[in-house]
Design an enzyme around this catalytic site. Sequence first.
Site, PDB file in Angstrom:
ATOM      1  N   LYS A 138      -5.393   5.548   3.006  1.00 13.78           N
ATOM      2  CA  LYS A 138      -5.010   4.822   1.786  1.00 13.78           C
ATOM      3  C   LYS A 138      -6.261   4.207   1.171  1.00 13.78           C
ATOM      4  O   LYS A 138      -6.995   3.468   1.837  1.00 13.78           O
ATOM      5  CB  LYS A 138      -3.984   3.752   2.154  1.00 13.78           C
TER       6      LYS A 138
HETATM    7  O1  G3P Z   1       3.284  -0.468  -0.920  1.00 14.37           O
HETATM    8  C1  G3P Z   1       2.667  -1.529  -1.559  1.00 14.37           C
HETATM    9  C2  G3P Z   1       3.419  -2.755  -1.238  1.00 14.37           C
HETATM   10  O2  G3P Z   1       3.205  -3.106   0.078  1.00 14.37           O
HETATM   11  C3  G3P Z   1       3.197  -3.896  -2.121  1.00 14.37           C
HETATM   12  O3  G3P Z   1       4.415  -4.533  -2.128  1.00 14.37           O
HETATM   13  O4  G3P Z   1       5.923  -6.396  -2.426  1.00 14.37           O
HETATM   14  O5  G3P Z   1       3.517  -6.809  -1.851  1.00 14.37           O
HETATM   15  O6  G3P Z   1       4.152  -5.984  -4.105  1.00 14.37           O
HETATM   16  P1  G3P Z   1       4.507  -6.013  -2.661  1.00 14.37           P
END
Ligand code: G3P
Length: 218
Positions: free
Chosen positions: A87
């Site tokens: 990633k």
């Molecule tokens: O896959 C990306 C994710 O982990 C981000 O999620 O909820 O932190 O915006 P969030």
Amino acid sequence: MKFFIDTANLDQIREANALGILDGVTTNPSLMAKEGITGEANIINHYKAICEIVDGDVSAEVISTDFEGMVREGEALAALHPNIVVKVPMIVDGLKAISYFSRKGIRTNCTLVFSAGQAILAAKAGATYLSPFIGRIDDSSWDGMDLIGQIANIYSIQGYETQILAASIRNPLHIVKSAELGADVVTCPLSAIMGLFKHPLTDIGLAQFLADHKKANG
Ligand code: G3P
């Protein structure tokens, strides 16, 4: 559409895997830190543990922000297990690293994507997956789903092979909308996946069936 779980929590990964619908896992440095996984050796061991639970792609994120560092880290991560996907953030050196990994046959997930322009760059560089962050776009009063639709349209017109991995999913509706709009993958917290089960008529109907069976059979 493939289902990934977006967590580094092994219990939640096992729970999602037990549903029989899990195709992979995504992690990021924040998710690893949330589980208290710190230090290079522990982080490496954690990725290996995830790969032992799930038979599918596991995204492992580089921490470096320079090309050489990303290449060094990414090659080491990719060597851990055939299911590891490196990633890489959508920055200039990240794009160069994605191009490099693509030429080497190392699969990548281009992360922190917030625009169609970034999506085009990642596809041109040969990213395996592209992660637009739907929830974070919604948080800033734009519509994350619009971006998924726009990228799906561009990729279809241009014949790009990069898979759209809808990320930063916050709820079941994000999953349903991603499916409608042509995302190839959704990566979700367990709560969003479990939310897909919910419908009051299912619960009411089941209670009625069981009550009728009991009345008839004693
Ligand atoms: O896959 C990306 C994710 O982990 C981000 O999620 O909820 O932190 O915006 P969030």
